[in-house]
Design a protein around this motif. Structure first.
Motif, PDB file in Angstrom:
ATOM      1  N   CYS A  52      33.331  79.700  24.601  1.00 28.87           N
ATOM      2  CA  CYS A  52      33.071  78.360  23.868  1.00 28.87           C
ATOM      3  C   CYS A  52      34.246  77.404  24.408  1.00 28.87           C
ATOM      4  O   CYS A  52      33.806  76.078  24.631  1.00 28.87           O
ATOM      5  CB  CYS A  52      33.647  78.304  22.432  1.00 28.87           C
ATOM      6  SG  CYS A  52      32.363  79.565  21.557  1.00 28.87           S
ATOM      7  N   HIS A  53      35.333  77.596  25.030  1.00 26.34           N
ATOM      8  CA  HIS A  53      36.472  76.756  25.336  1.00 26.34           C
ATOM      9  C   HIS A  53      36.405  76.816  26.933  1.00 26.34           C
ATOM     10  O   HIS A  53      36.379  77.953  27.703  1.00 26.34           O
ATOM     11  CB  HIS A  53      37.714  77.301  25.037  1.00 26.34           C
ATOM     12  CG  HIS A  53      37.709  76.849  23.575  1.00 26.34           C
ATOM     13  ND1 HIS A  53      37.914  75.640  22.777  1.00 26.34           N
ATOM     14  CD2 HIS A  53      37.690  77.700  22.372  1.00 26.34           C
ATOM     15  CE1 HIS A  53      37.825  75.627  21.223  1.00 26.34           C
ATOM     16  NE2 HIS A  53      37.697  77.124  20.872  1.00 26.34           N
ATOM     17  N   SER A  54      36.810  75.735  27.668  1.00 30.49           N
ATOM     18  CA  SER A  54      37.055  75.672  28.954  1.00 30.49           C
ATOM     19  C   SER A  54      38.557  75.482  29.150  1.00 30.49           C
ATOM     20  O   SER A  54      39.297  75.213  28.173  1.00 30.49           O
ATOM     21  CB  SER A  54      36.262  74.638  29.699  1.00 30.49           C
ATOM     22  OG  SER A  54      36.599  73.325  29.272  1.00 30.49           O
ATOM     23  N   ALA A  55      38.920  75.378  30.492  1.00 32.50           N
ATOM     24  CA  ALA A  55      40.292  75.271  30.813  1.00 32.50           C
ATOM     25  C   ALA A  55      40.205  74.410  32.257  1.00 32.50           C
ATOM     26  O   ALA A  55      40.551  75.056  33.376  1.00 32.50           O
ATOM     27  CB  ALA A  55      41.302  76.512  31.040  1.00 32.50           C
ATOM     28  N   LYS A  56      39.762  73.254  32.372  1.00 34.82           N
ATOM     29  CA  LYS A  56      39.195  72.564  33.430  1.00 34.82           C
ATOM     30  C   LYS A  56      40.239  71.943  34.245  1.00 34.82           C
ATOM     31  O   LYS A  56      39.775  71.584  35.488  1.00 34.82           O
ATOM     32  CB  LYS A  56      38.103  71.538  32.988  1.00 34.82           C
ATOM     33  CG  LYS A  56      36.995  71.920  32.240  1.00 34.82           C
ATOM     34  CD  LYS A  56      35.699  71.013  32.120  1.00 34.82           C
ATOM     35  CE  LYS A  56      36.188  69.932  31.266  1.00 34.82           C
ATOM     36  NZ  LYS A  56      35.038  69.103  30.653  1.00 34.82           N
ATOM     37  N   GLN A  57      41.302  72.175  33.916  1.00 34.81           N
ATOM     38  CA  GLN A  57      42.450  71.631  34.780  1.00 34.81           C
ATOM     39  C   GLN A  57      43.059  72.539  35.846  1.00 34.81           C
ATOM     40  O   GLN A  57      44.142  72.472  36.598  1.00 34.81           O
ATOM     41  CB  GLN A  57      43.776  71.090  33.870  1.00 34.81           C
ATOM     42  CG  GLN A  57      43.441  69.998  32.952  1.00 34.81           C
ATOM     43  CD  GLN A  57      42.857  68.601  33.474  1.00 34.81           C
ATOM     44  OE1 GLN A  57      43.443  68.320  34.532  1.00 34.81           O
ATOM     45  NE2 GLN A  57      41.721  68.136  33.265  1.00 34.81           N
ATOM     46  N   ILE A  58      42.411  73.674  35.617  1.00 30.82           N
ATOM     47  CA  ILE A  58      42.933  74.936  36.504  1.00 30.82           C
ATOM     48  C   ILE A  58      41.863  75.624  37.367  1.00 30.82           C
ATOM     49  O   ILE A  58      40.843  75.741  36.603  1.00 30.82           O
ATOM     50  CB  ILE A  58      44.046  75.759  35.881  1.00 30.82           C
ATOM     51  CG1 ILE A  58      44.886  76.650  37.121  1.00 30.82           C
ATOM     52  CG2 ILE A  58      43.269  76.633  35.101  1.00 30.82           C
ATOM     53  CD1 ILE A  58      45.925  77.264  36.547  1.00 30.82           C
ATOM     54  N   ARG A  59      41.935  76.055  38.746  1.00 27.33           N
ATOM     55  CA  ARG A  59      40.970  76.925  39.212  1.00 27.33           C
ATOM     56  C   ARG A  59      41.425  78.521  39.312  1.00 27.33           C
ATOM     57  O   ARG A  59      42.561  78.752  38.993  1.00 27.33           O
ATOM     58  CB  ARG A  59      40.875  76.686  40.632  1.00 27.33           C
ATOM     59  CG  ARG A  59      40.668  74.864  41.204  1.00 27.33           C
ATOM     60  CD  ARG A  59      40.627  74.718  42.472  1.00 27.33           C
ATOM     61  NE  ARG A  59      40.288  73.528  42.751  1.00 27.33           N
ATOM     62  CZ  ARG A  59      39.190  72.635  43.039  1.00 27.33           C
ATOM     63  NH1 ARG A  59      38.162  73.514  43.041  1.00 27.33           N
ATOM     64  NH2 ARG A  59      39.266  71.332  43.226  1.00 27.33           N
ATOM     65  N   TYR A  60      40.271  79.204  39.393  1.00 23.02           N
ATOM     66  CA  TYR A  60      40.514  80.549  39.465  1.00 23.02           C
ATOM     67  C   TYR A  60      41.343  80.952  40.779  1.00 23.02           C
ATOM     68  O   TYR A  60      42.438  81.812  40.695  1.00 23.02           O
ATOM     69  CB  TYR A  60      39.279  81.437  39.798  1.00 23.02           C
ATOM     70  CG  TYR A  60      38.455  81.480  38.360  1.00 23.02           C
ATOM     71  CD1 TYR A  60      38.637  82.418  37.250  1.00 23.02           C
ATOM     72  CD2 TYR A  60      37.330  80.815  38.519  1.00 23.02           C
ATOM     73  CE1 TYR A  60      37.898  82.399  36.278  1.00 23.02           C
ATOM     74  CE2 TYR A  60      36.496  80.534  37.296  1.00 23.02           C
ATOM     75  CZ  TYR A  60      37.014  81.526  36.233  1.00 23.02           C
ATOM     76  OH  TYR A  60      36.083  81.426  34.861  1.00 23.02           O
ATOM     77  N   SER A  61      41.421  80.082  41.642  1.00 22.65           N
ATOM     78  CA  SER A  61      42.247  80.429  43.060  1.00 22.65           C
ATOM     79  C   SER A  61      43.720  80.109  42.803  1.00 22.65           C
ATOM     80  O   SER A  61      44.741  80.820  43.413  1.00 22.65           O
ATOM     81  CB  SER A  61      41.517  79.510  44.125  1.00 22.65           C
ATOM     82  OG  SER A  61      41.844  78.377  43.696  1.00 22.65           O
ATOM     83  N   ARG A  62      43.782  79.027  41.889  1.00 22.39           N
ATOM     84  CA  ARG A  62      45.422  78.834  41.632  1.00 22.39           C
ATOM     85  C   ARG A  62      46.112  80.064  40.816  1.00 22.39           C
ATOM     86  O   ARG A  62      47.088  80.390  40.957  1.00 22.39           O
ATOM     87  CB  ARG A  62      45.479  77.699  40.840  1.00 22.39           C
ATOM     88  CG  ARG A  62      46.773  77.187  40.436  1.00 22.39           C
ATOM     89  CD  ARG A  62      47.772  77.119  41.693  1.00 22.39           C
ATOM     90  NE  ARG A  62      49.247  76.647  41.338  1.00 22.39           N
ATOM     91  CZ  ARG A  62      49.784  75.490  41.236  1.00 22.39           C
ATOM     92  NH1 ARG A  62      48.944  74.343  41.306  1.00 22.39           N
ATOM     93  NH2 ARG A  62      50.848  75.364  40.763  1.00 22.39           N
ATOM     94  N   ILE A  63      45.229  80.533  39.764  1.00 20.89           N
ATOM     95  CA  ILE A  63      45.699  81.665  39.009  1.00 20.89           C
ATOM     96  C   ILE A  63      45.815  82.847  39.820  1.00 20.89           C
ATOM     97  O   ILE A  63      47.285  83.579  39.796  1.00 20.89           O
ATOM     98  CB  ILE A  63      44.614  81.971  37.790  1.00 20.89           C
ATOM     99  CG1 ILE A  63      44.568  80.814  37.042  1.00 20.89           C
ATOM    100  CG2 ILE A  63      45.202  83.251  37.086  1.00 20.89           C
ATOM    101  CD1 ILE A  63      43.509  80.874  35.982  1.00 20.89           C
TER     102      ILE A  63
END
Length: 240
Positions: A52-63
């Protein structure tokens, strides 16, 4: 400006239901440098929240970079479907579907810890209790009449409200666990801490580099101040 605008939108999304809780917020020890906790929290977020929720301020690559994880590990633990490593953490649920299901589109959670605080998020996730009057059969101690269901109920178990008369009216002042979930209470509390740590990291990932760098900057300024002081003493010693 972009960050401030995001926080404003997030606050607005909670404004309809968030009120001051009767019970003080629970304390949680937010530590984004606990990479094991952040990694576990990312897993919980991917499995229980991203529907349901996004976290659009970060990319998978950054994680992957910050947690020192390979792309294969990211795909195995956090990346589902056809997402790419450089994509942002988007939810599969559309705004329209969210409004139809919950009456309001679930907010992006990139800045929720910065907007509400880690203690609030922790207390909120732990504060669900049964309420047959609500559409999903649950209510929340911290945010009464919130539209969100308790997505962690299988892990937590079932909680019932503790009700007390306040000014002549029934008020929910606490919750109590009446049916155990898949996790013992202490393990569930750690899972919530992991989620909060992950969301705290997402809200400002640059802290991982900025805070350790800060001590070296302070040390440099102290050394520079000593040098400048000694230079000033040397320069003025023969001037009367």
């Amino acid at each position: 400006m972009k960050t401030a605008f995001g926080i404003t939108l997030l606050l607005f999304s909670f404004a309809a239901s968030a009120v001051d809780p009767v019970k003080p917020l629970l304390d949680t020890d937010v530590d984004i440098f606990d990479t094991d906790s952040v990694r576990r929290g990312a897993g919980f977020f991917a499995n229980y929240c991203m529907g349901c929720h996004s976290a659009k301020q970060i990319r998978y690559s950054r994680i992957a970079k910050d947690l020192e994880l390979s792309e294969d590990t990211m795909r195995r633990e956090f990346m589902f479907g056809n997402v790419k490593i450089h994509d942002y953490l988007e939810t599969a649920m559309s705004k329209e579907d969210g409004e139809n299901a919950f009456g309001v589109a679930p907010p992006d959670l990139s800045l929720v810890v910065r907007a509400k605080g880690g203690d609030w998020v922790y207390s909120y996730l732990k504060g669900f209790y049964t309420d047959p009057k609500r559409p999903f059969g649950v209510n929340n101690l911290v945010s009464p009449d919130v539209a969100m269901p308790n997505v962690l109920w299988e892990l937590q178990g079932t909680q019932e409200p503790v009700i007390k008369k306040i000014n002549g009216a029934d008020a929910v002042i606490d919750v109590r666990l009446v049916k155990k979930g898949e996790m013992p209470p202490k393990e569930f509390d750690q899972a919530l801490t992991d989620i909060v740590n992950f969301l705290a990291y997402v809200s400002e990932p640059s802290k991982l580099q900025r805070l350790p760098l800060g001590k070296y900057v302070i040390l440099f300024l102290v050394v520079l101040a000593v040098i400048m002081y000694r230079l000033k003493k040397e320069y003025w010693k023969n001037i009367h």
